[in-house]
Design an enzyme around this catalytic site. Structure first.
Site, PDB file in Angstrom:
ATOM      1  N   LYS A 179      98.912  62.263  61.604  1.00  0.00           N
ATOM      2  CA  LYS A 179      99.453  62.827  60.362  1.00  0.00           C
ATOM      3  C   LYS A 179     100.956  62.912  60.552  1.00  0.00           C
ATOM      4  CE  LYS A 179     100.889  66.035  58.358  1.00  0.00           C
ATOM      5  NZ  LYS A 179     102.238  66.061  57.754  1.00  0.00           N
ATOM      6  N   GLU A 254     104.676  71.028  71.472  1.00  0.00           N
ATOM      7  CA  GLU A 254     106.073  70.751  71.827  1.00  0.00           C
ATOM      8  C   GLU A 254     106.911  71.361  70.703  1.00  0.00           C
ATOM      9  OE1 GLU A 254     109.246  69.915  72.046  1.00  0.00           O
ATOM     10  OE2 GLU A 254     109.060  67.748  71.746  1.00  0.00           O
ATOM     11  N   CYS A 288     114.592  68.298  69.512  1.00  0.00           N
ATOM     12  CA  CYS A 288     113.984  69.446  70.194  1.00  0.00           C
ATOM     13  C   CYS A 288     114.666  69.692  71.527  1.00  0.00           C
ATOM     14  CB  CYS A 288     112.496  69.239  70.353  1.00  0.00           C
ATOM     15  SG  CYS A 288     112.071  67.638  71.030  1.00  0.00           S
ATOM     16  N   GLU A 385     116.740  78.410  68.075  1.00  0.00           N
ATOM     17  CA  GLU A 385     116.963  76.977  67.849  1.00  0.00           C
ATOM     18  C   GLU A 385     117.498  76.790  66.427  1.00  0.00           C
ATOM     19  OE1 GLU A 385     113.529  74.356  67.343  1.00  0.00           O
ATOM     20  OE2 GLU A 385     114.435  72.976  68.767  1.00  0.00           O
TER      21      GLU A 385
HETATM   22  P1  NAD Z   1     106.987  71.897  60.871  1.00  0.00           P
HETATM   23  O1  NAD Z   1     106.419  72.515  62.081  1.00  0.00           O
HETATM   24  O2  NAD Z   1     106.780  72.574  59.573  1.00  0.00           O
HETATM   25  O3  NAD Z   1     106.415  70.387  60.682  1.00  0.00           O
HETATM   26  C1  NAD Z   1     106.043  69.545  61.772  1.00  0.00           C
HETATM   27  C2  NAD Z   1     104.738  68.825  61.400  1.00  0.00           C
HETATM   28  O4  NAD Z   1     103.708  69.808  61.217  1.00  0.00           O
HETATM   29  C3  NAD Z   1     104.803  68.043  60.092  1.00  0.00           C
HETATM   30  O5  NAD Z   1     104.046  66.854  60.219  1.00  0.00           O
HETATM   31  C4  NAD Z   1     104.133  68.971  59.102  1.00  0.00           C
HETATM   32  O6  NAD Z   1     103.557  68.293  58.027  1.00  0.00           O
HETATM   33  C5  NAD Z   1     103.071  69.605  59.974  1.00  0.00           C
HETATM   34  N1  NAD Z   1     102.582  70.878  59.486  1.00  0.00           N
HETATM   35  C6  NAD Z   1     103.236  71.809  58.736  1.00  0.00           C
HETATM   36  N2  NAD Z   1     102.429  72.845  58.456  1.00  0.00           N
HETATM   37  C7  NAD Z   1     101.250  72.590  59.044  1.00  0.00           C
HETATM   38  C8  NAD Z   1     100.016  73.305  59.129  1.00  0.00           C
HETATM   39  N3  NAD Z   1      99.841  74.474  58.550  1.00  0.00           N
HETATM   40  N4  NAD Z   1      99.019  72.760  59.866  1.00  0.00           N
HETATM   41  C9  NAD Z   1      99.171  71.574  60.479  1.00  0.00           C
HETATM   42  N5  NAD Z   1     100.300  70.853  60.405  1.00  0.00           N
HETATM   43  C10 NAD Z   1     101.324  71.350  59.706  1.00  0.00           C
HETATM   44  O7  NAD Z   1     108.489  71.671  61.136  1.00  0.00           O
HETATM   45  P2  NAD Z   1     109.582  71.435  59.995  1.00  0.00           P
HETATM   46  O8  NAD Z   1     109.369  72.281  58.799  1.00  0.00           O
HETATM   47  O9  NAD Z   1     109.601  69.979  59.762  1.00  0.00           O
HETATM   48  O10 NAD Z   1     110.863  71.949  60.742  1.00  0.00           O
HETATM   49  C11 NAD Z   1     111.078  73.345  60.858  1.00  0.00           C
HETATM   50  C12 NAD Z   1     111.633  73.664  62.202  1.00  0.00           C
HETATM   51  O11 NAD Z   1     110.773  73.154  63.237  1.00  0.00           O
HETATM   52  C13 NAD Z   1     112.954  73.017  62.490  1.00  0.00           C
HETATM   53  O12 NAD Z   1     114.030  73.736  61.963  1.00  0.00           O
HETATM   54  C14 NAD Z   1     112.951  73.007  64.008  1.00  0.00           C
HETATM   55  O13 NAD Z   1     113.369  74.233  64.514  1.00  0.00           O
HETATM   56  C15 NAD Z   1     111.520  72.796  64.348  1.00  0.00           C
HETATM   57  N6  NAD Z   1     111.248  71.403  64.684  1.00  0.00           N
HETATM   58  C16 NAD Z   1     111.112  71.108  65.995  1.00  0.00           C
HETATM   59  C17 NAD Z   1     110.848  69.806  66.348  1.00  0.00           C
HETATM   60  C18 NAD Z   1     110.673  69.432  67.768  1.00  0.00           C
HETATM   61  O14 NAD Z   1     110.789  68.257  68.099  1.00  0.00           O
HETATM   62  N7  NAD Z   1     110.355  70.355  68.636  1.00  0.00           N
HETATM   63  C19 NAD Z   1     110.745  68.805  65.400  1.00  0.00           C
HETATM   64  C20 NAD Z   1     110.878  69.148  64.052  1.00  0.00           C
HETATM   65  C21 NAD Z   1     111.122  70.466  63.722  1.00  0.00           C
END
Ligand code: NAD
Length: 483
Positions: A179, A254, A288, A385
């Site tokens: 996904k 992660e 990250c 972060e």
């Molecule tokens: P997020 O955690 O919302 O999204 C990451 C993934 O999780 C996406 O594919 C999203 O569709 C999915 N997701 C969201 N809600 C979900 C749920 N309830 N169940 C299962 N999957 C779900 O991250 P974001 O909104 O894209 O970014 C927000 C913050 O996350 C950023 O500001 C940053 O701090 C962090 N982030 C970290 C990384 C990393 O590599 N560690 C990457 C992206 C974002």
């Protein structure tokens, strides 16, 4: 429809059971460099996830599951060759979708190819052991795949994270449901196209784009999924782990970091400088493993601050395809989050800022990179972060204080030590709380061969390298009594 996906796949498609399918509904694809819609992607939900899990299970029980490790490896290597042949196209697709400068997108495409090469080569080298036991026994272990694995990927490095997570899972013989993030999923679909062309059996890889709370939540809650690999935010990571607990399946989380680089008075500052800056601004800080804290021994603090400020002033921000130092942030929402942090850090000192080029489209989500000093280690800006192009400079007196500040956020993904003192390098490599420690360099996750993952609130489990394969397998012990 859109020119960006032309020649790859139907842009409103999902890849399930080896077939390209249209979803009942779609979501917009935004180009972060312009703020314009450049296409539509599928909005898969629980029904499509259910079909994808079923298709993966059939592949696991069928052709894919019965395939020899050597054949699996050959197919993965073949996918890698197809990625290599289309690096430029993949890079352009990623640059448009994520907003990252072309050179960075090209690196990501090359990394995706490397993951496929690495895991292609590793497939027939994943072995069990024999264990000395009682007289009259032969005991050995089998490393078996888990079954259907679920992969939830963020928008910041789609190709790299698909490569490391899906590559390792397939290498170990699992069947995958992926996904990708709703903000950036085009290259995940392009990857599926290349996997199909390389002869990956139907159902071994399924890609269902959609919203996190719909498709993502359905995938983590599905009882047919035997492992969940998640990269993203802390809050969603917790929700994923809770959902996985219902089905008693392991998760790899992660969740990002606040990774420090420790610069000691005896360091070669000239050698350190490019790493200090690039590790903070790469991918506009949306990494990250970005190094968002630069800790400098007080005697050389002013010198490092001045030399970093000089570099910051030369940084240019513009559209992804202009291929400057930084592109835009992924979305208006992400820009708002980063600006919110900057407002709360108003009392700190801005040492230098980069510049947004005049021809950057007004609708793009541009933010000038900023170098900040004057925050105490406990300040919000030094603790959380930010996920944007913001780096903090923090002074320290001695090794003890450096370690206390470095380890003082609860996060722990990557750290580095800049020092000429070999004994200090060895001491700190042990004392720093991080999944990776770099000595006199900084790797933002490092190469595909290097195990990577968090400690503390940065998550758990290891991806990349050979180590990832242990997470995607289950060990079975076979004890044979033969007298
Ligand atoms: P997020 O955690 O919302 O999204 C990451 C993934 O999780 C996406 O594919 C999203 O569709 C999915 N997701 C969201 N809600 C979900 C749920 N309830 N169940 C299962 N999957 C779900 O991250 P974001 O909104 O894209 O970014 C927000 C913050 O996350 C950023 O500001 C940053 O701090 C962090 N982030 C970290 C990384 C990393 O590599 N560690 C990457 C992206 C974002």
């Amino acid at each position: 429809m859109s020119d960006v996906t032309a020649g790859w796949f139907d842009s409103a498609g999902m890849f399930i059971g080896g077939q390209w399918r249209r979803a009942p509904d779609t979501l917009p694809v935004e180009d972060p460099s312009t703020g314009q819609e450049i296409g539509r992607i599928a909005r898969g939900g629980a029904a499509e996830i259910g079909e994808a899990v079923d298709a993966a299970q059939r592949a696991f029980d069928g052709d894919w599951g019965r395939m020899s490790a050597a054949e699996r490896g050959r197919i993965l290597a073949g996918i890698g060759q197809r990625v290599l042949a289309r690096v430029e196209e993949l890079a352009r697709l990623e640059a448009r979708d994520v907003g990252k400068p072309l050179a960075q997108a090209r690196n990501d495409a090359l990394a995706l190819a490397r993951y496929m090469e690495f895991y292609g080569g590793a497939a027939d080298k994943l072995m069990g052991e024999t264990i000395p036991y009682l007289d009259g026994y032969t005991v050995y272990t089998l490393r078996e795949p888990l079954g259907v694995t679920g992969h939830i990927v963020p928008w910041n490095y789609p190709m790299q994270i698909v490569g490391r997570s899906v590559g390792a899972a397939l290498c170990a013989g699992n069947a995958v449901v992926l996904k990708p993030a709703e903000e950036a999923c085009l290259t995940a679909l392009a990857f599926a196209r290349l996997a199909q062309e390389a002869g990956l059996p139907a159902g071994a890889l399924n890609v269902v784009p959609g919203l996190g709370e719909e498709a993502g939540a359905a995938l983590t809650a599905h009882s047919g999924v035997r492992h969940v690999s998640f990269t993203g935010s802390f809050a969603v990571g917790q929700a994923v782990q809770r959902a996985a607990a219902e089905n008693v399946v392991p998760v790899t989380l992660e969740l990002g970091g606040k990774s420090p680089q420790l610069v000691f008075g005896d360091a070669d500052i000239g050698a350190a400088l490019p790493f200090l800056v690039s590790a903070g601004i790469q991918n506009a800080g949306q990494t990250c493993s970005a190094s968002s804290r630069i800790l400098v021994q007080r005697a050389r603090f002013d010198e490092v601050a001045a030399r970093m400020a000089e570099r910051y002033a030369a940084l240019r921000v513009g559209p992804a395809l202009a291929d400057l130092d930084l592109g835009p942030l992924i979305s208006a929402r992400q820009k708002q989050i980063v600006e919110g942090y900057l407002e709360r850090g108003a009392g700190c000192e801005t040492l230098a800022e980069g510049r947004i080029t005049e021809d950057a489209p007004a609708g793009g989500h541009y933010l000038a990179p900023r170098l900040i000093a004057g925050a105490e280690p406990g300040h919000l800006l030094a603790q959380e972060e930010i996920f944007g192009p913001v780096q903090l400079l923090l002074p320290f007196e001695d090794e003890e204080e450096a370690v206390a500040i470095a380890n003082g956020t609860g996060l722990g993904l990557v750290a580095s030590v800049w020092s000429a003192d070999g004994a200090r390098q060895m001491r700190l490599a042990r004392r720093l709380r991080a999944g990776q420690v770099f000595i006199n360099n900084y790797g933002a996750g490092g190469g595909v061969e290097l195990p990577f993952g968090g400690t503390g609130k940065s998550g758990h489990g290891r991806e990349k390298g050979f180590e990832a394969l242990y997470g995607f397998t289950q060990l079975k012990t076979v004890a044979c009594r033969h007298g």
